[in-house]
Each structure stands twice: as C-alpha cells, then as structure tokens.
Write an enzyme that holds these catalytic residues in place. Structure first.
Site, PDB file in Angstrom:
ATOM      1  N   ARG B 138       0.900  -1.242   0.127  1.00 31.90           N
ATOM      2  CA  ARG B 138       0.009  -0.178  -0.249  1.00 31.90           C
ATOM      3  C   ARG B 138       0.740   1.222  -0.019  1.00 31.90           C
ATOM      4  O   ARG B 138       0.340   2.383   0.534  1.00 31.90           O
ATOM      5  CB  ARG B 138      -0.923  -0.089   1.163  1.00 31.90           C
ATOM      6  CG  ARG B 138      -2.034  -1.047   1.375  1.00 31.90           C
ATOM      7  CD  ARG B 138      -3.143  -0.909   2.292  1.00 31.90           C
ATOM      8  NE  ARG B 138      -3.909  -2.083   2.302  1.00 31.90           N
ATOM      9  CZ  ARG B 138      -3.724  -3.066   3.149  1.00 31.90           C
ATOM     10  NH1 ARG B 138      -2.575  -3.053   4.197  1.00 31.90           N
ATOM     11  NH2 ARG B 138      -4.327  -4.327   3.318  1.00 31.90           N
ATOM     12  N   LYS B 160       1.772  11.694 -11.046  1.00 31.16           N
ATOM     13  CA  LYS B 160       0.868  10.656 -11.582  1.00 31.16           C
ATOM     14  C   LYS B 160       1.697   9.442 -12.030  1.00 31.16           C
ATOM     15  O   LYS B 160       2.522   9.464 -12.641  1.00 31.16           O
ATOM     16  CB  LYS B 160       0.463  11.437 -13.096  1.00 31.16           C
ATOM     17  CG  LYS B 160      -0.776  12.424 -12.791  1.00 31.16           C
ATOM     18  CD  LYS B 160      -1.155  12.873 -14.250  1.00 31.16           C
ATOM     19  CE  LYS B 160      -2.432  13.836 -13.899  1.00 31.16           C
ATOM     20  NZ  LYS B 160      -2.894  14.394 -15.371  1.00 31.16           N
ATOM     21  N   GLU B 202       6.668  19.360 -25.057  1.00 31.77           N
ATOM     22  CA  GLU B 202       6.199  19.651 -23.747  1.00 31.77           C
ATOM     23  C   GLU B 202       6.829  20.926 -23.266  1.00 31.77           C
ATOM     24  O   GLU B 202       6.251  21.640 -22.399  1.00 31.77           O
ATOM     25  CB  GLU B 202       6.550  18.544 -22.684  1.00 31.77           C
ATOM     26  CG  GLU B 202       6.094  17.183 -22.959  1.00 31.77           C
ATOM     27  CD  GLU B 202       4.477  17.125 -22.832  1.00 31.77           C
ATOM     28  OE1 GLU B 202       3.913  18.136 -22.253  1.00 31.77           O
ATOM     29  OE2 GLU B 202       3.780  16.025 -23.221  1.00 31.77           O
ATOM     30  N   LYS B 244       5.811  23.327 -14.171  1.00 34.98           N
ATOM     31  CA  LYS B 244       4.739  22.336 -13.651  1.00 34.98           C
ATOM     32  C   LYS B 244       4.681  22.146 -12.104  1.00 34.98           C
ATOM     33  O   LYS B 244       3.663  21.740 -11.742  1.00 34.98           O
ATOM     34  CB  LYS B 244       5.660  20.904 -14.337  1.00 34.98           C
ATOM     35  CG  LYS B 244       4.524  19.674 -13.932  1.00 34.98           C
ATOM     36  CD  LYS B 244       4.458  18.801 -14.859  1.00 34.98           C
ATOM     37  CE  LYS B 244       3.842  17.683 -14.475  1.00 34.98           C
ATOM     38  NZ  LYS B 244       3.666  16.432 -15.078  1.00 34.98           N
ATOM     39  N   GLU B 254      -5.701  17.009  -9.572  1.00 33.97           N
ATOM     40  CA  GLU B 254      -6.583  17.381 -10.771  1.00 33.97           C
ATOM     41  C   GLU B 254      -8.206  17.516 -10.460  1.00 33.97           C
ATOM     42  O   GLU B 254      -8.836  17.005 -11.244  1.00 33.97           O
ATOM     43  CB  GLU B 254      -6.336  16.293 -11.887  1.00 33.97           C
ATOM     44  CG  GLU B 254      -6.396  16.830 -13.403  1.00 33.97           C
ATOM     45  CD  GLU B 254      -5.752  16.050 -14.309  1.00 33.97           C
ATOM     46  OE1 GLU B 254      -5.428  14.936 -14.058  1.00 33.97           O
ATOM     47  OE2 GLU B 254      -5.361  16.630 -15.445  1.00 33.97           O
ATOM     48  N   ARG B 259      -4.822  22.022 -12.879  1.00 34.19           N
ATOM     49  CA  ARG B 259      -3.832  21.133 -13.463  1.00 34.19           C
ATOM     50  C   ARG B 259      -4.222  20.682 -15.150  1.00 34.19           C
ATOM     51  O   ARG B 259      -3.447  20.319 -15.831  1.00 34.19           O
ATOM     52  CB  ARG B 259      -3.941  19.771 -12.618  1.00 34.19           C
ATOM     53  CG  ARG B 259      -2.559  18.981 -13.050  1.00 34.19           C
ATOM     54  CD  ARG B 259      -2.468  18.054 -12.029  1.00 34.19           C
ATOM     55  NE  ARG B 259      -1.257  17.174 -12.407  1.00 34.19           N
ATOM     56  CZ  ARG B 259      -0.355  16.341 -11.804  1.00 34.19           C
ATOM     57  NH1 ARG B 259      -0.567  16.354 -10.513  1.00 34.19           N
ATOM     58  NH2 ARG B 259       0.400  15.523 -12.190  1.00 34.19           N
ATOM     59  N   ASN B 263      -2.771  19.935 -19.942  1.00 34.59           N
ATOM     60  CA  ASN B 263      -3.259  18.790 -20.907  1.00 34.59           C
ATOM     61  C   ASN B 263      -3.230  19.714 -22.378  1.00 34.59           C
ATOM     62  O   ASN B 263      -3.764  19.019 -23.325  1.00 34.59           O
ATOM     63  CB  ASN B 263      -4.498  18.187 -20.628  1.00 34.59           C
ATOM     64  CG  ASN B 263      -4.490  17.464 -19.527  1.00 34.59           C
ATOM     65  OD1 ASN B 263      -3.449  16.451 -19.442  1.00 34.59           O
ATOM     66  ND2 ASN B 263      -5.234  17.157 -18.506  1.00 34.59           N
ATOM     67  N   HIS B 266      -3.045  17.900 -25.688  1.00 35.23           N
ATOM     68  CA  HIS B 266      -3.119  16.350 -25.240  1.00 35.23           C
ATOM     69  C   HIS B 266      -4.310  15.595 -25.591  1.00 35.23           C
ATOM     70  O   HIS B 266      -4.434  14.537 -25.768  1.00 35.23           O
ATOM     71  CB  HIS B 266      -2.743  16.423 -23.725  1.00 35.23           C
ATOM     72  CG  HIS B 266      -1.098  16.365 -23.270  1.00 35.23           C
ATOM     73  ND1 HIS B 266      -0.770  17.578 -23.750  1.00 35.23           N
ATOM     74  CD2 HIS B 266      -0.220  15.408 -23.027  1.00 35.23           C
ATOM     75  CE1 HIS B 266       0.715  17.477 -23.323  1.00 35.23           C
ATOM     76  NE2 HIS B 266       0.700  16.208 -22.962  1.00 35.23           N
ATOM     77  N   HIS B 270      -3.429  12.685 -27.721  1.00 36.27           N
ATOM     78  CA  HIS B 270      -3.617  11.249 -27.599  1.00 36.27           C
ATOM     79  C   HIS B 270      -4.550  10.504 -28.421  1.00 36.27           C
ATOM     80  O   HIS B 270      -4.192   9.274 -28.752  1.00 36.27           O
ATOM     81  CB  HIS B 270      -4.578  11.112 -25.940  1.00 36.27           C
ATOM     82  CG  HIS B 270      -3.632  11.296 -24.609  1.00 36.27           C
ATOM     83  ND1 HIS B 270      -4.115  11.935 -23.435  1.00 36.27           N
ATOM     84  CD2 HIS B 270      -2.422  11.201 -24.565  1.00 36.27           C
ATOM     85  CE1 HIS B 270      -3.110  11.989 -22.683  1.00 36.27           C
ATOM     86  NE2 HIS B 270      -1.915  11.687 -23.281  1.00 36.27           N
ATOM     87  N   HIS B 283       5.273  10.436 -28.432  1.00 37.41           N
ATOM     88  CA  HIS B 283       4.184  11.179 -27.643  1.00 37.41           C
ATOM     89  C   HIS B 283       4.394  12.761 -27.789  1.00 37.41           C
ATOM     90  O   HIS B 283       3.217  13.442 -28.086  1.00 37.41           O
ATOM     91  CB  HIS B 283       4.428  10.838 -26.157  1.00 37.41           C
ATOM     92  CG  HIS B 283       3.477  11.926 -25.088  1.00 37.41           C
ATOM     93  ND1 HIS B 283       2.333  11.567 -25.122  1.00 37.41           N
ATOM     94  CD2 HIS B 283       3.556  12.865 -24.298  1.00 37.41           C
ATOM     95  CE1 HIS B 283       1.620  12.504 -24.469  1.00 37.41           C
ATOM     96  NE2 HIS B 283       2.453  13.125 -23.808  1.00 37.41           N
TER      97      HIS B 283
END
Lengths: 378, 378
Positions: B138, B160, B202, B244, B254, B259, B263, B266, B270, B283
């Site tokens: 955990r 993330k 980026e 960032k 988010e 946040r 994106n 993105h 994506h 990417h």
C-alpha cells in the site's frame, strides 16, 4: 446528509464518524434499510451519475439487487446509471486477474472519474472493489456496504484496500477511504453461522486492546450475540466501529505505530491461515487462536497474568470460536511471520496485552518464546 | 539534504521545489552527477536500507549501473541492499502483466514497507515503477531518475503514475509523489535524436500555457536546444519544472481544473497517438500536432488570432517536430477523445490559448469545429 435511516423516526440506528480531516466519513448502522441505501448514497454523493456495484455472488440476489433497485429509483431529473457485476466468494478473488477483469469491465461500462464504486460483500469484495476504486483513473469515490460481521466491524472501516500476491496476502493495494459505510444488521440474516461467529473474534479484539468495559459487556452478552439479538448486535458493531474509527483517525496510514494495535492476534493469525492452507480456517477463527498465542506470549514474558488468558479463552469459547489449532507448527509458521508486512527489516514485533483493555507493541522477542507461544495453542 | 550536486562547488546545478505540504519534494537539476546520485538518495531518505532500482533496458548499462554502484558505495555502518531489474523499452511495458511481474520480483527480493523504489528511465518506466511504489504494501517511497527529456520536464514531476488497459491509456494508477527527482542533463547524451526532440514539445507547451517570456526565449534558443547546448538545456528544464511544480502545487489531484492546463494539446495528441497506432508517433510528436489542432480550434472559435498559430508553428518546426499528420481522421479520433479520462460525462472540453502564455478551459464546443481542427492539421 439529509437521508435518515428510519422512515418512522424510531431510533434503531446510529452513526459513527471516522475523523480524517477532509477524508472524514460516516458509518451508518441500521436495521432493515438496505432498500433505501440508494437514497443514502445519492444524498451523500450528490453529483454521482454512475454507480458501479461490485457484489459478492453469495449476496448478489439478496442484497445487491435491492440496493441497485433503490439506486435506480432515486431517479429524478438526473437518474443514476447503474452497472453491476459479481465476483466469486472467497479469498482467490483478491487476485491481480480479478482486479484486471473488473477494471476492464468498469471501462466498458462507461466508467469515468465521477463513477462511484459500491462494494457489497465481505472483506474480500471490500478490499478488491476498494482497490479498483483507488486505481481506476487514479481514484474514484467508493462506498462500502459490508455484508459480513467481520467486514462491518473491521475491514470496511479504515481505508485499507488491496489484493494478494501468490506468495503473500494483502501485499498490493492502497489506502483509499470510502465516502460512506452503510451497515445493515438485517443483512446478517443470510450469513452462515460459522462466518458470523468468525466476525465476533474481531469484536473481542477491540475489548482486549482498548476497552475493558466493553470486554465485560461482551462476557455478559455472548449468548445474545450468538443468537444474533439485534440490539446486542448493533451495540457490538457500534462499539467496534468507534474503536476502529478512533485508532484509524490517529494513524491513518499505519506510520505512527498506533494503528498497529489493531493487529493484535493477527501476526500469529495470518501465519495460522497461511500454513493451514487458506480456506481451512476462517480469518476470525485464525485471529481467535492468534490472540490466544499472543496472550500466552505475554504471560511467558511476564507482561500479563494468567487471568487475562483465562478470561479471553472463556469469551472466545462463549462466542463459539476455537482457541486451539492442533497443527500449529513453529517451523512452518515462523518463516511466514517473517514475511509479514509489519516485520521491520527482519525483526518480529507483537502487539501483546498487559491487562484487558491495554496492549503494547513489543519487539526484540526471542524466537524460542515465539515457538512456545505457538505450541501452547495446540 | 546535505548532498551537493557539485563536488567543486561550481554552480551548474539548480533546484526546484514542488510545494505539496507534507508531500513536498525537490527536483535537483545537475550535469555529470549520476555516479553520486546514490549519495543524494541516501542523504535525503535517511532510513533507507533497501533500494529497488527499476530501469529501462535501454539505459540500464549506461545510467542505472553507475547509480547502483553509487548506492552500494554509500555503505558505512548501514550498507544499503540494492536490487535491480530492467523492463523492455516502450509503451507495452505499462501493462498489468509487467506490473504484476515487478511486484512479485520486489517481494522475492525481500522488499518491505521501508524499501525505496528508484525509477531510471523515461515516462514509461517512471509511470510503471511509480505505480509499483504506490501499490507495494500500500505504498513505499519512490525516487525518479528521468533519462529522457520528456520525463525530465513532464512525467517525472507531479505524482501521476499508472499503467494502460488494452483499450485506454493511463486508465489505472495512483497519484503518488516521489520523495525526490534527480535530473542529470548528461544522461541525455545517449538519447536518440527523435526522442530528444519529442521532449521539446512539452517544453514549448509550458511557454504557450503559462509564460510568454519563456516562449520568446525558446524562439531565440531553439538552435541551441536542438544542439543540446548544456546551459540552454538546463535553463529549459528548470523553467519547465518550475511551471509544472507551480501548477501541480495548486491542484495536486486534478480536481480544481487548474492542473488541466497541462493537458494543452493532449486531448488531440492522445487521439492522434491512438489512431496512428501507438509507437508510430512519439508522444511529443503527437502533442506538437495536437497543440496545432488546439490553436486552430481557438482561432475557429475566435478566441485567438492567427499570429499565435504562426508563432507556435514556427517554434515547433524550429525544434524539429511535426505540425501536421496526414492521416488525421475525425471519424477515428473523435470516439477516442470521448473515452479520454478528462471527458466529463460525454462532454468534450479543451484547453485553448487566447494568446501566448494564456489558456482557458473551454467546454460545449460543437463537434463540427473539432472536426475542422483535426482536418486542418492534415
């Protein structure tokens, strides 16, 4: 929350708060309110538009179905979309394979960040569905509807979720607190006797670790509990949840050592479960035997006197639980105990009682004393 | 932390803090210090006795090995036990199967709650190893050692972590912040050109969404960046990490919408990656094209003027990145975009620029406008 567990206003319900700052939540303890749980969930999670119910197949028809109906019935201007699935009963469902299957199913069902996962079942489904909730899109909200006594008084409260690796239980998971825990004692009417009694082991545990008065109450009410008397049951569940909520509120992520007291009887218990072969003994049965081993160890270390062991032994018996395990083998159990998550770099530590209601975390114990404690319970 | 990235004291290093209360951490930006990263890790995580290094196989020999040596060398009275493994390069490693394999390996290596997972690689390894760290018992502590420009300026910062489901990227994971991020620009010397340039997408993004001055600096220094000039590179990485860190500090999980500005490009990106077949475009390449589509959409909606698109187009070109994708197909991309995690119950939303350095979250956009934006980049 505007929902009231009693339409009549008659008070057969109580409420316990788990105090965790912004992650605080309520445990509602009711009787005969499952067919209105949808309302309870919708009113405490107001922007829920998609409910994802994950049920133990053993309680699917009896308890998950009425819950689903009540969710659908909430309706109104923004009806809640409900998806339901069930998983096989038993520990093997806490696998990576089942975890993967549920995640894929949740995606296929149109799950997104605002979906709410609702676990209907015992500890297996709660742990598994909770980990799915913690992981799907990096976390969605989660509701616990425990259907076993063990889950009501222990696993559904506190945010521990997870699955097993083939070689070790609960090795993978997350701390992920539910938004609400909904307990209905009526649900226990369909619970087999052995499973019901197994839950009483954790109830006894709270008495030993924190509350001598509650222990005494249990000694007087063991018969009523065995008979599933509703008032006694609700009292025992509430007391247990209050104890667990307090401890979890003080040490959410098991970092200060405080939460470790909840593991009383469990280091032995897990090793008993593992060496007996998972499924031979129920969790509560193994914990009951484990508590006896821990009490033996405390006496061996001259931390406690014999009265403690005798009273604990009598109460465990009165609740229809075992206190001995004839196959207890130190050579098999010790290696399992060394792999326990709570082991800090190879050093065994135990929660041991000094008197009823008081325990200590004790380290640096000789292996020979641990062996004697194990064989004492044969 | 007592560790200094420069033995000489000469300042070719900088430090950025990610402000997250008790989860705050530092990003160290250095050159030529990898063989002392063990020291840095040990001095910031003082009770670490077991380090678990998970490396991308492509950088294992060049960068994970020296790091492991430096961890072993820390030694002293409490030598650190080090376990290392590597995973195949590329997106397919972000699978449940690889996740399961690493967890089993970590258990077999004697991992426990005090183990520290160290990710050495790009975004794939950082996301995967980070999710392993979030999940093992955990959650254990986690260190990011990004070895691609993309990971340095984006994925290694912000917590993330996660893996893919067959049908959707990053659908399973956790927010799990590292304890420290160690960046060394020298590591980029072994990075293939195309991957390096992909990371610049980026970097450009930060200029468009937050910092017009930085965008202008990039316009002046594109050549130096393409040539991997160390001073320019460190400046670009530091600026990107600062941006960032600021955004993540304001909206860790988010939830506030803040946040979401990260994106930019993105949602289109994506969908471009997915429909081109993962691996066809890197990417950053997809994000570069996605930013162009987003700028087109902003102009179409009369939110921005043509200058913005032209400047962005020129900078992307100057960094050796594509601005068009001849196979861009709205019929294929739209369904993918609808499955994006950021979609709120079936409504597409986009981060769109109004001028260089300023973006807005815009919802309720006509599908026809989205289609025009997609075809504009063919």
């Amino acid at each position: 929350m505007v929902w009231s567990p009693n339409e009549s206003g008659e008070s057969n319900a109580s409420r316990v708060e788990v105090p965790l700052g912004e992650r605080s939540y309520l445990i509602e303890i009711t009787s005969g309110a499952v067919d209105r749980f949808g309302e309870a969930i919708a009113s405490s999670l107001e922007d829920m538009t998609h409910a994802v119910v994950i049920a133990d197949e053993a309680v699917d028809a009896d308890w998950a179905e009425p819950l689903v109906k009540s969710l659908v019935a909430v309706g109104g201007e923004n009806p809640i979309r409900v998806s339901k699935t069930s998983v096989p009963s038993g520990e093997p469902s806490k696998s990576i394979a089942q975890f993967e299957k549920l995640l894929g199913w949740m995606l296929d069902s149109g799950g997104d960040r605002r979906s709410v996962v609702i676990a209907v079942g015992g500890g297996v489904v709660g742990d598994l569905a909770g980990y799915v909730a913690a992981s799907f899109t990096r976390g969605v909200r989660f509701v616990q509807v425990p259907t076993t006594l063990l889950a009501m008084v222990d696993s559904s409260v506190g945010g521990k979720t997870g699955i097993n690796l083939p070689a070790a239980k609960n090795m993978v998971g997350a701390f992920w607190q539910p938004s609400i825990v909904l307990i209905d004692t009526e649900v226990l009417s369909t619970l087999p006797d052995r499973s019901y009694r197994s839950g009483l082991a954790e109830v006894i545990k709270y008495g030993v670790i924190e509350d001598a008065e509650f222990f005494q109450w249990l000694e007087s009410n063991a018969r009523a509990l065995i008979d599933r008397d509703d008032a006694a049951l609700r009292c025992a569940i509430e007391k247990s949840c209050r104890c667990k909520a307090r401890v979890v509120g003080e040490d959410e992520r098991e970092t200060s050592g405080r939460r470790a007291i909840l593991n009383y009887g469990h280091t032995f218990g897990h090793a008993i479960e593992a060496t007996a072969g998972y499924g031979t003994l129920l969790h509560g049965e193994a914990v009951a035997i484990g508590m006896q081993m821990a009490a033996h160890l405390a006496i061996d270390l001259k931390m406690a006197d014999r009265t403690l062991l005798d009273r604990q032994n009598a109460l465990i018996h009165a609740c229809g639980l075992p206190t001995t395990f004839e196959n207890a083998d130190p050579d098999e159990m010790l290696p399992v105990m060394m792999r326990d998550k709570k082991v800090a770099h190879g050093k065994l530590r135990f929660i041991l009682p000094t008197e009823i209601g008081v325990v200590d975390l004790v380290g640096g114990i000789e292996e020979s004393a641990v062996r004697r404690a194990i064989t004492s319970a044969r």
